[in-house]
Design an enzyme around this catalytic site. Sequence first.
Site, PDB file in Angstrom:
ATOM      1  N   ARG A   1      44.306  35.305  43.182  1.00  0.00           N
ATOM      2  CA  ARG A   1      44.713  36.200  44.267  1.00  0.00           C
ATOM      3  C   ARG A   1      43.477  36.447  45.129  1.00  0.00           C
ATOM      4  O   ARG A   1      42.389  35.977  44.812  1.00  0.00           O
ATOM      5  CB  ARG A   1      45.350  37.513  43.762  1.00  0.00           C
ATOM      6  CG  ARG A   1      44.987  38.009  42.411  1.00  0.00           C
ATOM      7  CD  ARG A   1      43.567  38.476  42.283  1.00  0.00           C
ATOM      8  NE  ARG A   1      43.243  39.418  43.327  1.00  0.00           N
ATOM      9  CZ  ARG A   1      42.040  39.651  43.799  1.00  0.00           C
ATOM     10  NH1 ARG A   1      40.988  38.994  43.317  1.00  0.00           N
ATOM     11  NH2 ARG A   1      41.818  40.515  44.765  1.00  0.00           N
ATOM     12  N   GLY A   2      43.660  37.225  46.210  1.00  0.00           N
ATOM     13  CA  GLY A   2      42.559  37.398  47.156  1.00  0.00           C
ATOM     14  C   GLY A   2      42.675  36.302  48.217  1.00  0.00           C
ATOM     15  O   GLY A   2      42.864  35.121  47.880  1.00  0.00           O
ATOM     16  N   ALA A   3      42.535  36.724  49.490  1.00  0.00           N
ATOM     17  CA  ALA A   3      42.852  35.807  50.597  1.00  0.00           C
ATOM     18  C   ALA A   3      42.119  34.468  50.514  1.00  0.00           C
ATOM     19  O   ALA A   3      42.727  33.402  50.648  1.00  0.00           O
ATOM     20  CB  ALA A   3      42.531  36.505  51.921  1.00  0.00           C
TER      21      ALA A   3
ATOM     22  N   ARG B   1      53.074  33.896  49.212  1.00  0.00           N
ATOM     23  CA  ARG B   1      52.522  35.206  49.570  1.00  0.00           C
ATOM     24  C   ARG B   1      52.336  35.243  51.086  1.00  0.00           C
ATOM     25  O   ARG B   1      51.568  34.463  51.636  1.00  0.00           O
ATOM     26  CB  ARG B   1      51.181  35.445  48.844  1.00  0.00           C
ATOM     27  CG  ARG B   1      51.365  35.525  47.332  1.00  0.00           C
ATOM     28  CD  ARG B   1      50.230  36.243  46.651  1.00  0.00           C
ATOM     29  NE  ARG B   1      50.244  37.662  46.931  1.00  0.00           N
ATOM     30  CZ  ARG B   1      49.219  38.474  46.683  1.00  0.00           C
ATOM     31  NH1 ARG B   1      48.109  37.997  46.171  1.00  0.00           N
ATOM     32  NH2 ARG B   1      49.300  39.765  46.948  1.00  0.00           N
TER      33      ARG B   1
ATOM     34  N   GLN C   1      43.330  46.065  41.035  1.00  0.00           N
ATOM     35  CA  GLN C   1      42.323  45.014  41.221  1.00  0.00           C
ATOM     36  C   GLN C   1      40.905  45.600  41.239  1.00  0.00           C
ATOM     37  O   GLN C   1      39.946  44.906  40.914  1.00  0.00           O
ATOM     38  CB  GLN C   1      42.558  44.266  42.541  1.00  0.00           C
ATOM     39  CG  GLN C   1      43.789  43.375  42.552  1.00  0.00           C
ATOM     40  CD  GLN C   1      44.989  44.082  43.136  1.00  0.00           C
ATOM     41  OE1 GLN C   1      45.131  45.294  43.002  1.00  0.00           O
ATOM     42  NE2 GLN C   1      45.872  43.341  43.778  1.00  0.00           N
TER      43      GLN C   1
ATOM     44  N   ASP D   1      42.970  40.369  54.576  1.00  0.00           N
ATOM     45  CA  ASP D   1      43.908  39.265  54.338  1.00  0.00           C
ATOM     46  C   ASP D   1      44.323  38.592  55.629  1.00  0.00           C
ATOM     47  O   ASP D   1      44.756  37.445  55.630  1.00  0.00           O
ATOM     48  CB  ASP D   1      45.144  39.781  53.597  1.00  0.00           C
ATOM     49  CG  ASP D   1      44.818  39.976  52.130  1.00  0.00           C
ATOM     50  OD1 ASP D   1      44.255  41.028  51.802  1.00  0.00           O
ATOM     51  OD2 ASP D   1      45.064  39.043  51.346  1.00  0.00           O
TER      52      ASP D   1
ATOM     53  N   ASN E   1      44.808  44.617  54.963  1.00  0.00           N
ATOM     54  CA  ASN E   1      44.127  44.504  53.666  1.00  0.00           C
ATOM     55  C   ASN E   1      44.955  45.286  52.648  1.00  0.00           C
ATOM     56  O   ASN E   1      45.982  45.889  52.992  1.00  0.00           O
ATOM     57  CB  ASN E   1      42.696  45.037  53.772  1.00  0.00           C
ATOM     58  CG  ASN E   1      41.865  44.678  52.555  1.00  0.00           C
ATOM     59  OD1 ASN E   1      41.841  43.523  52.143  1.00  0.00           O
ATOM     60  ND2 ASN E   1      41.207  45.648  51.951  1.00  0.00           N
ATOM     61  N   LYS E   2      44.511  45.269  51.421  1.00  0.00           N
ATOM     62  CA  LYS E   2      45.258  45.916  50.335  1.00  0.00           C
ATOM     63  C   LYS E   2      45.694  47.321  50.724  1.00  0.00           C
ATOM     64  O   LYS E   2      44.938  48.086  51.315  1.00  0.00           O
ATOM     65  CB  LYS E   2      44.384  45.951  49.076  1.00  0.00           C
ATOM     66  CG  LYS E   2      45.012  46.554  47.851  1.00  0.00           C
ATOM     67  CD  LYS E   2      46.342  45.934  47.482  1.00  0.00           C
ATOM     68  CE  LYS E   2      46.259  44.436  47.256  1.00  0.00           C
ATOM     69  NZ  LYS E   2      47.602  43.802  47.161  1.00  0.00           N
TER      70      LYS E   2
HETATM   71  O1  MRU Z   1      47.033  41.296  46.349  1.00  0.00           O
HETATM   72  P1  MRU Z   1      45.657  40.704  46.301  1.00  0.00           P
HETATM   73  O2  MRU Z   1      44.919  41.000  45.034  1.00  0.00           O
HETATM   74  O3  MRU Z   1      45.667  39.234  46.638  1.00  0.00           O
HETATM   75  O4  MRU Z   1      44.907  41.448  47.470  1.00  0.00           O
HETATM   76  C1  MRU Z   1      43.551  41.226  47.684  1.00  0.00           C
HETATM   77  C2  MRU Z   1      43.014  42.061  48.751  1.00  0.00           C
HETATM   78  O5  MRU Z   1      43.681  42.872  49.342  1.00  0.00           O
HETATM   79  C3  MRU Z   1      41.642  41.769  49.184  1.00  0.00           C
HETATM   80  O6  MRU Z   1      41.000  42.922  49.605  1.00  0.00           O
HETATM   81  C4  MRU Z   1      41.802  40.806  50.317  1.00  0.00           C
HETATM   82  O7  MRU Z   1      42.357  39.596  49.893  1.00  0.00           O
HETATM   83  C5  MRU Z   1      40.639  40.620  51.143  1.00  0.00           C
HETATM   84  S1  MRU Z   1      39.289  39.810  50.368  1.00  0.00           S
HETATM   85  C6  MRU Z   1      39.832  38.249  50.035  1.00  0.00           C
END
Ligand code: MRU
Length: 372
Positions: free
Chosen positions: A54-56, A95, A208, A249, A259-260
């Site tokens: 996970r993570g962009a 996603r 996370q 993201d 973002n999250k």
């Molecule tokens: O749902 P996730 O764990 O994929 O979300 C991740 C985040 O929101 C990060 O802050 C985001 O991807 C930016 S950093 C890659």
Amino acid sequence: MKVNGKHYRTIWIDEVDDTVIRIIDQRFLPHKFIIEDLKTVDNVAIAIKDMHVRGAGLIGATAGYGMYLAALEAPHDSSFDDYLVNAGEKLKATRPTAVNLSWAVGKQLKAMKDGSSPEDKKAIAFKTANEIADSDADYCRRIGEYGVKIIEGISRKKGGKTVNILTHCNAGWLAFVDYGSATSPIYAAFDKGKAVHVWVDETRPRNQGSSLTAWELGQHHVPHTIIPDNVGGHLMQHGQVDLVIVGSDRTTFTGDVANKTGTYLKALAAMDNRVPFYVALPSSSFDWEMENGIKEIPIEERGADEVKYMEGLCDGEIKKILLTPENSPATNFAFDVTPARLITGLITERGICNPNKESILNLFPEKKNYHG
Ligand code: MRU
């Protein structure tokens, strides 16, 4: 980034079989360090959707390797290209918010167009997947080089006293191939001997922050404290936060940042307390077509069970427990949008810019054709 002293990336090609992609299965961190093998494009789609990765940035890199696996499994006939397009659609559907996913799929499809045979296309897909992963790591390293100057400036102003940085979710090396975006300047400052301390938002519902960011900061020995998501405002009011750095993201070319979920509320609190609020992102997280983040960025809605249940270690085993009345409904918007006006600056691999169209396009002039 090191795990128990050994260098890892979050995704890599198996050393003996280059048709196998290896990932750290993040669902089990911080309690278990498990490596998973991905052998098909369906394995990749599940790994992204169910958040083994996970993570962009890492979602993008994984999709890049997914397209390589798709090229390996595509039938060697006239349906080869259609198979790739369908595989790309399958991956993109996993996603919706992180733009890195469609960026990586698009990059692979474009690159493979130059191939004249299936063998040729497979070789191109292999090379392109590695380039996506390598550039992700390199861009994050450079984000650290630019971002560290902000931390050094605050450190100087404080006479070398500890710089307290708040971050939300995991925009660390686990969210990319290496280094991270929001964490990269922090690792760089720590490695230069600056006194830093990180407030780690736990980041409900999937935690996370408390499970991933805390773990990786610990692996790098960076001082940190996990806080419930709602404590940041209180800490800011009491001068306990010098700086906020988060990831992204998807960022519009006008500087709005998805973002999250919960990032927006941190930005509001930071603005109210005059705490600088930076977003660190590689260029692969810009959406050059979207202008209004709140209206246009698709926000992923995940299952209610992620809100209602929590996972953790119990008697040495990872267990899931119900937190809520069994029949109460719950909603789970996984991201929110922070408008550009609440953001101090964007830290990119090309430098730091203001969150507005002019400043962003000055750093990325090749994108000006999109927007005159
Ligand atoms: O749902 P996730 O764990 O994929 O979300 C991740 C985040 O929101 C990060 O802050 C985001 O991807 C930016 S950093 C890659």
